[in-house]
Design a protein around this motif. Structure first.
Motif, PDB file in Angstrom:
ATOM      1  N   CYS A  47      22.932 -42.273 -20.934  1.00 49.76           N
ATOM      2  CA  CYS A  47      23.212 -40.824 -20.888  1.00 49.76           C
ATOM      3  C   CYS A  47      22.679 -40.115 -22.131  1.00 49.76           C
ATOM      4  O   CYS A  47      23.029 -38.963 -22.379  1.00 49.76           O
TER       5      CYS A  47
ATOM      6  N   CYS B 161      23.206 -36.192 -23.149  1.00 48.75           N
ATOM      7  CA  CYS B 161      23.669 -35.228 -22.144  1.00 48.75           C
ATOM      8  C   CYS B 161      24.861 -34.430 -22.702  1.00 48.75           C
ATOM      9  O   CYS B 161      25.745 -35.004 -23.358  1.00 48.75           O
TER      10      CYS B 161
ATOM     11  N   HIS C 252      27.325 -33.448 -21.239  1.00 55.11           N
ATOM     12  CA  HIS C 252      28.586 -33.815 -20.587  1.00 55.11           C
ATOM     13  C   HIS C 252      29.150 -35.144 -21.083  1.00 55.11           C
ATOM     14  O   HIS C 252      30.236 -35.547 -20.666  1.00 55.11           O
ATOM     15  N   LEU C 253      28.384 -35.814 -21.945  1.00 53.00           N
ATOM     16  CA  LEU C 253      28.846 -37.099 -22.470  1.00 53.00           C
ATOM     17  C   LEU C 253      30.000 -36.873 -23.450  1.00 53.00           C
ATOM     18  O   LEU C 253      29.869 -36.122 -24.415  1.00 53.00           O
TER      19      LEU C 253
ATOM     20  N   CYS D 103      31.909 -39.637 -18.818  1.00 57.56           N
ATOM     21  CA  CYS D 103      31.187 -38.470 -18.305  1.00 57.56           C
ATOM     22  C   CYS D 103      32.183 -37.331 -18.056  1.00 57.56           C
ATOM     23  O   CYS D 103      33.185 -37.515 -17.363  1.00 57.56           O
TER      24      CYS D 103
ATOM     25  N   ILE E  85      31.769 -34.690 -16.322  1.00 55.50           N
ATOM     26  CA  ILE E  85      31.696 -34.086 -14.973  1.00 55.50           C
ATOM     27  C   ILE E  85      31.575 -35.195 -13.928  1.00 55.50           C
ATOM     28  O   ILE E  85      30.821 -35.065 -12.952  1.00 55.50           O
TER      29      ILE E  85
ATOM     30  N   ARG F 161      28.849 -35.297 -11.015  1.00 56.37           N
ATOM     31  CA  ARG F 161      27.620 -35.710 -11.708  1.00 56.37           C
ATOM     32  C   ARG F 161      26.439 -35.733 -10.726  1.00 56.37           C
ATOM     33  O   ARG F 161      26.618 -35.984  -9.531  1.00 56.37           O
ATOM     34  N   PRO F 162      25.239 -35.457 -11.257  1.00 60.01           N
ATOM     35  CA  PRO F 162      24.052 -35.417 -10.399  1.00 60.01           C
ATOM     36  C   PRO F 162      23.770 -36.760  -9.709  1.00 60.01           C
ATOM     37  O   PRO F 162      24.202 -37.824 -10.176  1.00 60.01           O
TER      38      PRO F 162
ATOM     39  N   CYS G 208      22.461 -39.807 -11.624  1.00 56.49           N
ATOM     40  CA  CYS G 208      23.475 -40.548 -12.383  1.00 56.49           C
ATOM     41  C   CYS G 208      24.233 -41.503 -11.452  1.00 56.49           C
ATOM     42  O   CYS G 208      24.593 -42.611 -11.844  1.00 56.49           O
TER      43      CYS G 208
HETATM   44  S1  SF4 Z   1      26.683 -39.590 -15.999  1.00 57.15           S
HETATM   45 FE1  SF4 Z   1      25.074 -38.020 -15.905  1.00 57.15          FE
HETATM   46  S2  SF4 Z   1      26.128 -36.072 -16.112  1.00 57.15           S
HETATM   47 FE2  SF4 Z   1      27.542 -37.658 -16.781  1.00 57.15          FE
HETATM   48  S3  SF4 Z   1      27.259 -37.816 -19.007  1.00 57.15           S
HETATM   49 FE3  SF4 Z   1      25.877 -39.289 -18.092  1.00 57.15          FE
HETATM   50  S4  SF4 Z   1      23.912 -38.227 -17.842  1.00 57.15           S
HETATM   51 FE4  SF4 Z   1      25.511 -36.677 -18.159  1.00 57.15          FE
END
Ligand code: SF4
Ligand code: SF4
Length: 135
Positions: free
Chosen positions: A27, A72, A74-75, A81, A83, A87-88, A91
Motif C-alpha cells: 500500500c 496510500c 487510506h493506510l 486500510c 476504507i 477499497r478499490p 486492492c
Molecule cells: S488496501 Fe488499497 S485503499 Fe486500502 S490502504 Fe491499501 S492501497 Fe489504500
C-alpha cells in the motif's frame, strides 16, 4: 533486524501473513505500465520523470513501469486500510501468495532504476552517442 527474519515461516499462513506485515508494503506505492522506451528521446523523457522525488522506473517480464513510492492516504498507523469495505478492486485482487513481504520487488525485476544517475548510466551504455542533442 527485519521482521521477516524473526517470524517462523511455519506459523504464517495466507490468512495471517498480512498481520505480520505492519508496514503494508503493497500500500506504499503505485505503478503504471508505460510505453516501451526505444529511442533516445524516450529515455530523455524518462530521465525527466525519474528526476522527481520518489519516482522509480523498472522493467518486469518485458514491460516497463513508472512507480511512485508514496503511501496510500487510506493506510492507517499499524497497517490497516481506512476504507477496507470500499477499497478499490485492484486492492481486492492483490494476492499475498508471493508479495513484497517475501522479497523486495526490485530484486526480481529485469531492470530497476532507483534514480536519475542509474538511468543515465544505462542510457550512456545503451546509446554510444548519448548526450548529442537534438535527439
Ligand atoms: S488496501 Fe488499497 S485503499 Fe486500502 S490502504 Fe491499501 S492501497 Fe489504500
Ligand atoms: S499483501 Fe504482502 S505486502 Fe501487502 S500487506 Fe500483505 S504481506 Fe504485506
Amino acid at each position: 533486524m527485519s521482521a521477516r527474519k524473526t517470524i517462523p515461516v511455519e506459523s504464517m499462513t495466507a490468512e495471517t501473513k498480512c498481520g505480520y506485515c505492519t508496514n503494508s508494503i503493497c500500500c506504499t506505492y503505485i505503478s503504471q505500465e508505460i510505453d516501451t522506451p526505444r529511442a533516445k528521446v524516450d529515455f530523455d523523457f524518462l530521465l525527466w520523470q525519474i528526476s522527481h522525488r520518489d519516482i522509480k522506473i523498472y522493467k518486469d517480464e518485458g514491460s516497463w513501469y513508472l512507480m511512485a513510492e508514496n503511501a496510500c492516504n487510506h493506510l492507517q498507523p499499524g497497517g490497516r486500510c481506512g476504507i477496507y469495505a470500499d477499497r478499490p478492486q485492484i486492492c481486492r485482487d492483490y494476492s499475498n501468495d508471493f508479495c513484497e513481504f517475501d522479497e523486495s520487488a526490485e530484486n526480481g525485476f529485469e531492470l530497476y532504476f532507483e534514480g536519475y544517475q542509474e538511468l543515465l548510466a544505462y542510457c550512456k551504455k545503451r546509446f554510444k552517442r548519448w548526450g548529442q542533442r537534438p535527439y
